[in-house]
Design a protein around this motif. Structure first.
Motif, short mmCIF file in Angstrom:
data_model
loop_
_atom_site.label_atom_id
_atom_site.label_comp_id
_atom_site.label_asym_id
_atom_site.label_seq_id
_atom_site.Cartn_x
_atom_site.Cartn_y
_atom_site.Cartn_z
N GLU A 6 -18.55 -27.95 60.36
CA GLU A 6 -19.97 -28.05 60.67
C GLU A 6 -20.70 -26.97 59.87
O GLU A 6 -20.07 -26.04 59.32
CB GLU A 6 -20.23 -27.87 62.17
CG GLU A 6 -19.71 -29.00 63.03
CD GLU A 6 -20.46 -30.31 62.83
OE1 GLU A 6 -21.56 -30.27 62.24
OE2 GLU A 6 -19.95 -31.36 63.26
N SER A 7 -22.02 -27.08 59.82
CA SER A 7 -22.81 -26.06 59.14
C SER A 7 -24.06 -25.75 59.94
O SER A 7 -24.60 -26.62 60.64
CB SER A 7 -23.19 -26.52 57.73
OG SER A 7 -24.12 -27.59 57.78
N VAL A 8 -24.51 -24.49 59.87
CA VAL A 8 -25.71 -24.04 60.56
C VAL A 8 -26.59 -23.36 59.53
O VAL A 8 -26.12 -22.55 58.71
CB VAL A 8 -25.39 -23.07 61.71
CG1 VAL A 8 -26.67 -22.58 62.37
CG2 VAL A 8 -24.48 -23.74 62.73
N SER A 9 -27.88 -23.66 59.52
CA SER A 9 -28.82 -23.09 58.56
C SER A 9 -28.83 -21.57 58.65
O SER A 9 -29.05 -20.99 59.73
CB SER A 9 -30.22 -23.65 58.81
OG SER A 9 -31.18 -22.91 58.10
N GLY A 10 -28.60 -20.91 57.52
CA GLY A 10 -28.67 -19.46 57.49
C GLY A 10 -30.06 -18.95 57.80
O GLY A 10 -30.24 -17.92 58.46
N ALA A 11 -31.10 -19.67 57.33
CA ALA A 11 -32.47 -19.27 57.60
C ALA A 11 -32.78 -19.35 59.09
O ALA A 11 -33.50 -18.51 59.64
CB ALA A 11 -33.44 -20.15 56.80
N THR A 12 -32.22 -20.36 59.78
CA THR A 12 -32.43 -20.48 61.23
C THR A 12 -31.79 -19.32 61.97
O THR A 12 -32.36 -18.77 62.91
CB THR A 12 -31.86 -21.82 61.73
OG1 THR A 12 -32.49 -22.89 61.04
CG2 THR A 12 -32.08 -21.98 63.22
N ILE A 13 -30.57 -18.94 61.55
CA ILE A 13 -29.90 -17.81 62.20
C ILE A 13 -30.69 -16.53 62.00
O ILE A 13 -30.88 -15.73 62.93
CB ILE A 13 -28.47 -17.67 61.65
CG1 ILE A 13 -27.63 -18.90 62.00
CG2 ILE A 13 -27.79 -16.42 62.20
CD1 ILE A 13 -26.27 -18.92 61.36
N LEU A 14 -31.18 -16.30 60.78
CA LEU A 14 -31.92 -15.06 60.48
C LEU A 14 -33.26 -15.00 61.22
O LEU A 14 -33.69 -13.93 61.64
CB LEU A 14 -32.15 -14.95 58.98
CG LEU A 14 -30.97 -14.46 58.14
CD1 LEU A 14 -31.26 -14.67 56.66
CD2 LEU A 14 -30.69 -13.00 58.43
N GLY A 15 -33.89 -16.17 61.38
CA GLY A 15 -35.22 -16.16 61.99
C GLY A 15 -36.18 -15.36 61.14
O GLY A 15 -36.36 -15.64 59.94
N ASN A 16 -36.80 -14.32 61.71
CA ASN A 16 -37.73 -13.46 60.98
C ASN A 16 -37.07 -12.23 60.38
O ASN A 16 -37.73 -11.40 59.76
CB ASN A 16 -38.88 -13.03 61.90
CG ASN A 16 -39.71 -14.21 62.38
OD1 ASN A 16 -39.94 -15.16 61.60
ND2 ASN A 16 -40.15 -14.19 63.62
N SER A 17 -35.76 -12.09 60.57
CA SER A 17 -35.06 -10.91 60.08
C SER A 17 -34.75 -11.05 58.60
O SER A 17 -34.35 -12.12 58.14
CB SER A 17 -33.75 -10.71 60.85
OG SER A 17 -33.99 -10.57 62.23
N PRO A 18 -34.89 -9.98 57.82
CA PRO A 18 -34.56 -10.05 56.39
C PRO A 18 -33.06 -10.10 56.15
O PRO A 18 -32.61 -10.66 55.15
CB PRO A 18 -35.17 -8.77 55.83
CG PRO A 18 -35.23 -7.83 56.99
CD PRO A 18 -35.49 -8.67 58.19
N GLU A 19 -32.26 -9.52 57.04
CA GLU A 19 -30.81 -9.57 56.93
C GLU A 19 -30.22 -9.20 58.28
O GLU A 19 -30.91 -8.73 59.18
CB GLU A 19 -30.29 -8.64 55.84
CG GLU A 19 -30.50 -7.16 56.10
CD GLU A 19 -29.87 -6.32 54.99
OE1 GLU A 19 -28.62 -6.35 54.87
OE2 GLU A 19 -30.62 -5.66 54.25
N GLY A 20 -28.91 -9.41 58.41
CA GLY A 20 -28.27 -9.08 59.68
C GLY A 20 -26.78 -9.32 59.67
O GLY A 20 -26.26 -10.09 58.85
#
Length: 647
Positions: A488-502
């Motif tokens: 499966e895959s999950v959007s990296g942008a969705t995981i980050l939300g408003n964070s620049p990195e994490g």
């Protein structure tokens, strides 16, 4: 004291048996090295594929696909069995491969049947492997068949009954078999004439068993029978062996599968990518049920608009959306305008319009005439350059053999006009009959390589479902699932939300089919790319509704056009998809296999190239298009290749 006395008594008796066994000899015989005999069996033949052209004089209106039959197998045999476990077998046989195809319904709404009576003289050498200290043996080897009969009987109720011979039959077929047998001795241990009765069974897969040079008919055979064998032995004297010790009981321990959980995240998460896309152009125009007018979703121009239309206008179309969708579909809905522009620019080109309708060839021809009329009236194409014809079904049809579901969707795909041509200005040697593709520019939002890829080995077979919890460094948790597939895959942008990195901790929780809970952990580090638009290339290939179609038909396109564009340090994303028609497990395997075959072709001779290859099956969340329109389902039967060059 009684138990002890019994133990002593048993020990004395056992010792006497050992002594007697050592001093007693029996007249026995060797096992023959050579055996000869005959065998008889029944071939259970399963038919698959497509059969419609029976011979040069008869092309039936409705294709036959699956079938079954039981035919005889009679052989003379020889076996060479030297000392040890291995040996050699040879059968020369009459090999019946006939049977009856499943009945179909002809366009006259009457039943049609097809019986075949094909047979071969088969030569079957095999390697024989005997299980030590037993009469059980296995064998494997090739089969060479020489065709001797090719009769058929076609019946169309109340209209036609034909007995004839199939054309385009291969004179020689090469295949293989694997099987098992058991030798039952019928003669005494002292007899020098050995007789053995040997039941056996073998499996002969469809590989190499295509009986004809045309179409895709193939045969899978399961054979069950019995052989009578004779051999000559020699007498010897051997000491009797002592009785075996009592068996030791063992308790089988079933190992617990150790699941492997993988988490792969992109080094950077691109928010968008500018893509130069080579879009396949479907050579089909689909018509609504009950109407002979070109549907209004196709872009229809006036004469003045057509005079200024150029295909290059579509190449500047910009899209800004996840994956592909409206922009690319808009290009396809200009297919008649693209054909008109290409024919106008290349006066020597010609096309053939083949209309198909379940109402009959006359209705299909009316559909084709509607397309011809548009090209003649609006684009001024000479009508002599456009041939039209009608039929009950297109070739190949969207057809699910024996299916009772999705018939409405399949019927909508078969009411269409196919645009065919031998002019290279209209076509590209890509495979699959596609028209020359269109080059467009698109801005891709949330591309697939920006996703975090999650994998659980054997999840589909061993887990009821699994989910993941993604925990950020500040303790916030995001939950995804439940899932049932291996990947499966999950959007990296969705995981980050408003964070620049994490940094994120990923916990997989699953439940096995027998109720055991499984928990695995992983980590991923993500960095957003906000301001950079990375340029890439996209190529894709589209398949007809034909489950047997192979990626190999696109080998030249992938090798000559796509592979040279994969430069050192590139990342190549390959993902396979299917439409919503069909069984989920089958479609998943189909998309997996096509994507992996594409990678195998593209990676030949490549170094320092990263491949990310996934099959999404019929998963609507990852599908490039919706599945409401016939053209959307066709475009979803695809393998998409994204090439992201190194920075």
């Amino acid at each position: 004291m009684l138990p002890q006395n019994k133990t002593i008594k048993r020990s004395i008796i056992f010792s006497l048996m050992l002594i007697l066994a050592q001093i007693t000899v029996h007249a026995q015989t060797t096992q023959p090295t050579w055996w000869f005999g005959v065998s008889g069996a029944a071939n259970a033949n399963w038919y698959d594929g497509t059969t419609q052209t029976l011979n040069d004089a008869l092309i039936v209106p409705t294709a036959f696909h699956k079938g079954f039959g039981i035919k005889p197998y009679i052989s003379v045999l020889a076996e060479y069995r030297p000392a040890g476990i291995w040996g050699i077998m040879l059968n020369v046989a009459y090999d019946g491969r006939g049977g009856k195809f499943d009945g179909v319904v002809a366009p006259c709404n009457c039943d049609a049947t097809l019986n075949t009576n094909t047979s071969y003289v088969a030569v079957e050498p095999s390697l024989r492997l005997t299980i030590p200290s037993s009469n059980l043996y296995f064998f494997v080897g090739p089969r060479v068949g020489f065709n001797v009969t090719r009769d058929f009987e076609y019946t169309q109720v109340k209209q036609l009954n034909t007995n004839s011979q199939l054309s385009a039959m291969k004179k020689t077929v090469f295949s293989g078999q694997v099987g098992v047998g058991y030798d039952i001795p019928l003669s005494s241990a002292n007899s020098t004439t050995k007789v053995s009765l040997s039941p056996f069974a073998s499996f002969q897969p469809y590989f190499g068993q295509e009986p004809r040079n045309i179409e895709s008919w193939n045969i899978t055979t399961v054979r069950a029978g019995i052989a009578l064998k004779f051999g000559k032995a020699h007498k010897i004297l051997v000491a009797a062996t002592p009785p075996p010790p009592p068996p030791i009981a063992y308790v089988a321990v079933v190992p617990v599968h150790e699941f492997i959980f993988t988490v792969r995240g992109p080094i950077n998460v691109p928010v968008r990518r500018q893509v130069s896309e080579t879009l396949p152009l479907l050579n089909k125009v689909f018509f609504d049920e009950g109407s002979t007018a070109i549907p209004n979703r196709y872009v229809m121009l006036t004469n003045s608009q057509a005079s200024g239309f150029k295909e290059s206008q579509l190449q500047q179309e910009q899209t800004s959306m996840p994956g592909r969708s409206a922009g690319q579909l808009y290009v396809y809905h200009n297919v008649l305008n693209i054909v008109g522009d290409r024919m106008r620019s290349n006066p020597g080109t010609t096309i053939s319009l083949n209309g198909a309708s379940v109402s009959g060839p006359r209705d299909g021809k009316v559909l084709a005439e509607s397309v011809k009329q548009y090209l003649v009236v609006v684009f001024g194409i000479d009508g002599s350059r456009i041939a039209v014809q009608g039929s009950f079904k297109p070739h190949p049809p969207s057809e699910k053999i024996g299916g009772t579901k999705d018939l409405v969707l399949l019927g909508a795909e078969n009411r269409r006009v196919d645009i065919e041509s031998n002019s290279p200005e209209l076509l590209l040697e890509v495979g699959g009959g596609m028209m020359r593709p269109v080059q467009i520019m698109a801005t891709q939002v949330d591309p697939l390589d920006s996703h975090v890829l999650l994998g659980v080995d054997s999840a589909r077979q061993l887990l009821k479902s699994w989910s993941v919890d993604i925990t950020a460094s500040n303790g916030s948790v995001q939950h995804y699932g439940p899932y049932t597939r291996d990947h499966e895959s999950v959007s990296g942008a969705t995981i980050l939300g408003n964070s620049p990195e994490g940094d994120y901790h990923v916990t997989m929780t699953g439940e096995t089919n027998n109720g055991r809970m499984v928990k695995k952990d992983g980590t991923v580090h993500l960095v957003r790319q906000d301001d950079t638009i990375i340029k890439g290339l996209r190529y894709s290939i589209v398949f007809d509704f034909d489950k047997s179609a192979s990626i190999a038909s696109y080998n030249k396109f992938l090798t000559v056009i796509v592979a040279p564009l994969i430069t050192d340090g590139s990342t190549v994303i390959i993902h396979g998809h299917t439409d919503i028609i069909g069984e989920e497990e089958y479609d998943q395997k189909l998309s997996d296999g096509r994507a992996q075959q594409a990678q195998k072709i593209l990676e030949a001779g490549k170094n320092n190239v990263k491949f990310e290859t996934l099959g999404f099956g019929k998963d609507a969340g990852h599908a490039p298009f919706e599945n409401n329109l016939p053209e959307e389902r066709f475009y979803n039967r695809t393998v998409v290749i994204d090439i992201i060059p190194a920075k």
